[in-house]
Design a protein around this motif. Structure first.
Motif, mmCIF file in Angstrom:
data_model
loop_
_atom_site.group_PDB
_atom_site.id
_atom_site.type_symbol
_atom_site.label_atom_id
_atom_site.label_comp_id
_atom_site.label_asym_id
_atom_site.label_seq_id
_atom_site.Cartn_x
_atom_site.Cartn_y
_atom_site.Cartn_z
ATOM 1 N N THR B 81 1.189 -1.223 0.193
ATOM 2 C CA THR B 81 -0.070 0.355 0.157
ATOM 3 C C THR B 81 0.749 1.475 0.022
ATOM 4 O O THR B 81 0.526 2.538 -0.219
ATOM 5 C CB THR B 81 -1.087 0.400 1.028
ATOM 6 O OG1 THR B 81 0.391 0.459 2.464
ATOM 7 C CG2 THR B 81 -2.235 -0.764 1.444
ATOM 8 N N PHE B 104 -8.448 2.363 -9.696
ATOM 9 C CA PHE B 104 -8.739 0.694 -10.154
ATOM 10 C C PHE B 104 -8.979 0.413 -8.299
ATOM 11 O O PHE B 104 -9.312 0.030 -7.929
ATOM 12 C CB PHE B 104 -7.756 -0.191 -10.444
ATOM 13 C CG PHE B 104 -7.648 -1.245 -10.794
ATOM 14 C CD1 PHE B 104 -8.740 -1.927 -11.521
ATOM 15 C CD2 PHE B 104 -7.301 -2.027 -9.869
ATOM 16 C CE1 PHE B 104 -8.721 -3.227 -11.049
ATOM 17 C CE2 PHE B 104 -7.049 -3.326 -9.491
ATOM 18 C CZ PHE B 104 -8.314 -3.780 -10.450
ATOM 19 N N ALA B 105 -7.516 0.872 -7.869
ATOM 20 C CA ALA B 105 -7.569 0.924 -5.946
ATOM 21 C C ALA B 105 -8.087 2.340 -4.945
ATOM 22 O O ALA B 105 -7.488 1.741 -4.079
ATOM 23 C CB ALA B 105 -5.281 0.954 -5.864
ATOM 24 N N ARG B 150 -2.257 6.202 -13.271
ATOM 25 C CA ARG B 150 -2.935 5.170 -11.917
ATOM 26 C C ARG B 150 -2.014 5.297 -10.654
ATOM 27 O O ARG B 150 -1.703 4.763 -9.800
ATOM 28 C CB ARG B 150 -2.780 4.231 -13.182
ATOM 29 C CG ARG B 150 -2.999 3.076 -11.903
ATOM 30 C CD ARG B 150 -3.987 1.633 -12.635
ATOM 31 N NE ARG B 150 -2.502 1.085 -13.252
ATOM 32 C CZ ARG B 150 -2.155 0.051 -14.386
ATOM 33 N NH1 ARG B 150 -3.759 -0.500 -14.528
ATOM 34 N NH2 ARG B 150 -0.733 0.094 -14.752
ATOM 35 N N ALA B 154 -3.621 6.724 -5.986
ATOM 36 C CA ALA B 154 -4.021 6.571 -4.626
ATOM 37 C C ALA B 154 -3.037 7.321 -3.447
ATOM 38 O O ALA B 154 -2.838 7.276 -2.219
ATOM 39 C CB ALA B 154 -3.069 5.112 -4.244
#
Ligand SMILES: Nc1ncnc2c1ncn2[C@@H]1O[C@H](COP(=O)(O)OP(=O)(O)O)[C@@H](O)[C@H]1O
Ligand SMILES: [Mg+2]
Lengths: 258, 252
Positions: B81, B104-105, B150, B154
Motif C-alpha cells: 500500500t 482501480f485501487a 494510475r 492513491a
C-alpha cells in the motif's frame, strides 16, 4: 543402468512437478471462491462470454452431429432389421456422450484458447504485476471468476447441445427416413432416463472446470513474449481436450460401467 | 536517519543468468534516486524485488528499517500500500476504460472514483475526454501518462517510475519530469526513477546510482555526476560507444 534410470526419472519427475504446480494452482483458485472479496461483475462478464457467445457453435455442432448419428444408426440398424432403434439409440448417444463431449470440445476450442491468450498477454505486458501492485489478487480477479463461470454455464450449454442433437436426429429421421414424428418423440421420451441427463450435466460441469483451469493456468504461467503466449494458447487447448476426453471416459465407466 | 528503502547484498538469478549480484543501494525519505544503466542490467528487476513481485535469492530489503523480503499474505499487502509503480510498458488493463484503470485501487462510489480519475488525468496533462476511452485507443505516449496517473492516484508515499519518459515527445517528457520533481519537492514523496534520458536525470535526481553487472558501481549526488571520474559512468552520460562497457559483437 543409472543413466537409464536418470533418463526415465527426469521426465517422470518433471511430470509430477507440473501436476503438483497445477494442483496448487487449482486449490488456490478454489480457495478464493470461499471468502470475499468476490467480483460479481467479473463473474457475470465471464458467464456471458463463455455461455452466450458459445451457443451458436455448440448448437450447430449438436444439430449436425445428431442428424449424422441418426443416419448412421438407420443404415447400420437396417442390416439387422433394427432400423426402428434410431430414436432410442440417438437420444442415448447424444445425451450420454456426444452432447457433452462435443459441446465440451467446442467450448474448449473457443474459451480455453481465449483465456490463455488473454491472461498470457496480461502476464507478458506486466498487467498481472500491475494488478498485484494495486493490491488485487489475480486469482480472485481473473482466475476464480473464470472457473466458476465455466462450471456454472457448461451444464446449460450441454442441455442446449443435447436438445438440439436430439432435434437434429428427429429432423433427419422424419424428413428423410420416413419416421412418424409423434412416434419418434414418444420413443425418445421413453428411452431417456434421469441418470442419462444427470451424468450429462455432471460431465458438463467437470469439463467446464478443466476448460477454464487449463486456459487460466497456461495463460497465467505464460512467458517469453508473443511466442510464449502462442505456446500457452496451444497448450491450453490440447491439455483441455485431453482432460475432457479422459474425464469423460472415467465418468462413463463409473456411471454406466456396472 | 533510517533510509526509506535499503537494499543490502541483494542477489537474483534467472536460470544461469546472475542478474543482481550483491546490489547495495539506499534511498532516504523524501529523496529522489535515479538509477541509470544499460538495457537488461536488472533495473526493472530491482524495483520488482522491492515490491515483492520477484522473490530474491539472497540479501536484505528493508523499508523504514523493517525487513520486507519474504513477506506474505496480509503483511505483503500492507507493504504494497505504500508504493505506486509506473511499469515500463504502462501495463494498463486493456479490458477497462481509462478512468477505471486510474481509479482501480481507490475506494468510493463510481462517481467519486471517476472524478478522482479525471483529476489525476489533469495532473499528467490529459483532458477529461480521455477518461472513457479504452487503453488500445490511445497513443503510446498517452498510455504512459495514463499509467503515470494510475501510479500516483492513491497518493502513495513511495513511487517507482520505470522509464517514465521513454518514447515521449520532448514537451510531454518535460511535463512528466516536472511532475515527478513536484511530487518529490512539494508532496515529499520518495521516488526511484529508472531512465536512460540524461536530461531527465538532471531534472529529477537528487542522487544518481549506476547499475552494472549486478552491482551499483557508482552512487552520488547529482552535482557530483559531471565531476565523477568513474569510466563506466562517464561513458554512459556521454553516450559513447568507446569505453569499458562493450556491447557483445559491437567490435570486430
Ligand atoms: N521474470 C523473469 N524471468 C526470467 N528472466 C527475467 C525476468 N525478468 C527479467 N529477466 C531478465 O533479467 C534481466 C534484466 O531485466 P530488466 O530488469 O528488465 O532489465 P532493465 O535493466 O533493462 O530494466 C534481463 O536479461 C531479463 O531477460
Ligand atoms: Mg527495464
Amino acid at each position: 543402468m543409472i543413466a537409464a534410470l536418470v533418463a526415465i526419472g527426469a521426465p517422470v519427475l518433471a511430470a509430477l512437478a507440473s501436476i503438483g504446480r497445477l494442483t496448487r494452482f487449482a486449490v488456490t483458485a478454489l480457495s478464493r471462491l470461499l471468502q470475499p472479496p468476490w467480483y460479481p461483475a467479473q463473474l457475470a462478464q465471464q458467464m456471458l462470454v463463455i455461455g452466450w457467445l458459445s451457443l451458436p457453435v455448440v448448437g450447430l455442432t449438436a444439430i449436425f452431429t445428431g442428424s449424422a448419428l441418426a443416419q448412421q444408426i438407420f443404415i447400420g440398424g437396417s442390416r439387422f432389421n433394427a432400423a426402428s432403434t434410431v430414436p432410442a439409440v440417438t437420444v442415448i448417444g447424444v445425451v450420454r456422450e456426444l452432447g457433452p463431449v462435443l459441446g465440451g470440445l467446442m467450448v474448449a476450442g473457443r474459451v480455453a484458447s481465449a483465456m490463455a491468450a488473454e491472461l498470457g498477454t496480461m502476464r507478458v505486458t506486466e498487467q498481472i504485476d500491475a494488478l498485484v501492485t494495486l493490491r488485487t489478487d489475480p486469482f480472485r480477479w481473473l482466475v476464480a471468476p473464470r472457473i466458476l463461470a465455466a462450471v456454472l454455464v457448461m451444464p446449460f450449454l450441454v442441455l442446449v447441445s443435447n436438445a438440439l442433437g436430439v432435434m437434429g436426429g428427429w429432423l433427419l429421421a422424419t424428413q428423410r427416413l420416413g419416421f412418424n414424428s409423434a412416434q419418434y418423440l414418444a420413443t425418445t421420451q421413453r428411452y431417456l432416463e434421469v441418470d442419462d441427463v444427470v451424468s450429462s450435466l455432471v460431465k458438463a460441469g467437470v469439463f467446464g472446470f478443466f476448460i477454464a483451469l487449463m486456459g487460466c493456468y497456461h495463460g497465467y504461467h505464460s512467458g517469453g513474449g508473443a511466442a510464449g503466449v502462442g505456446r500457452a494458447t496451444t497448450n491450453a487447448v490440447v491439455s483441455s481436450f485431453i482432460l475432457i476426453l479422459l474425464s469423460n471416459l472415467i465418468i462413463t465407466v463409473i456411471v454406466f460401467g456396472s | 536517519m533510517i533510509p526509506r528503502i535499503e537494499l543490502t547484498g541483494v542477489s537474483k538469478r534467472f536460470g544461469s543468468r546472475q542478474v543482481l549480484d550483491g546490489l547495495d543501494v539506499a534511498v532516504m525519505p523524501g529523496e529522489s534516486l535515479v538509477i541509470i544503466g544499460g538495457s537488461g542490467t536488472g533495473k526493472s528487476v530491482t524495483l520488482k524485488c522491492i515490491l515483492g513481485l520477484i522473490p530474491i535469492d539472497g540479501g536484505s530489503i528493508k523499508v523504514d528499517g523493517q525487513e520486507v523480503a519474504g513477506l506474505k499474505g496480509a503483511a505483503l499487502d500492507a507493504h504494497r500500500t505504500r508504493f505506486g509503480m509506473l511499469f515500463q510498458g504502462g501495463a494498463l488493463f486493456d479490458s477497462l476504460p481509462v478512468w477505471r484503470n486510474i481509479s482501480f485501487a481507490l475506494s468510493g462510489t463510481p462517481a467519486d472514483r471517476r472524478s478522482a480519475a479525471i483529476d489525476n488525468l489533469a495532473r499528467v496533462g490529459l483532458a477529461a475526454e480521455v477518461a472513457d476511452l479504452k487503453p488500445a485507443e490511445l497513443s503510446g505516449g498517452m498510455q504512459k501518462r495514463v499509467a503515470l496517473a494510475r501510479a500516483i492516484a492513491a497518493r502513495p508515499p513511495i513511487i517507482f517510475f520505470d522509464e517514465p519518459t521513454a518514447g515521449l515527445d520532448p514537451i510531454t517528457a518535460a511535463v512528466i519530469n516536472r511532475l515527478i520533481r513536484t511530487l518529490v519537492t512539494d508532496l515529499k514523496i520518495t521516488a526511484i526513477t529508472i531512465t536512460h534520458d540524461m536530461a531527465s536525470v538532471r531534472l529529477i535526481a537528487d542522487r544518481v546510482a549506476m547499475l552494472h553487472a549486478g552491482k551499483i558501481i557508482w552512487n552520488g549526488p547529482l552535482a557530483g555526476l559531471d565531476a565523477c571520474d568513474n569510466a563506466y559512468v562517464r561513458q554512459f552520460i556521454t553516450g559513447s560507444a568507446d569505453g569499458p562497457i562493450q556491447m557483445p559483437g559491437a567490435r570486430p
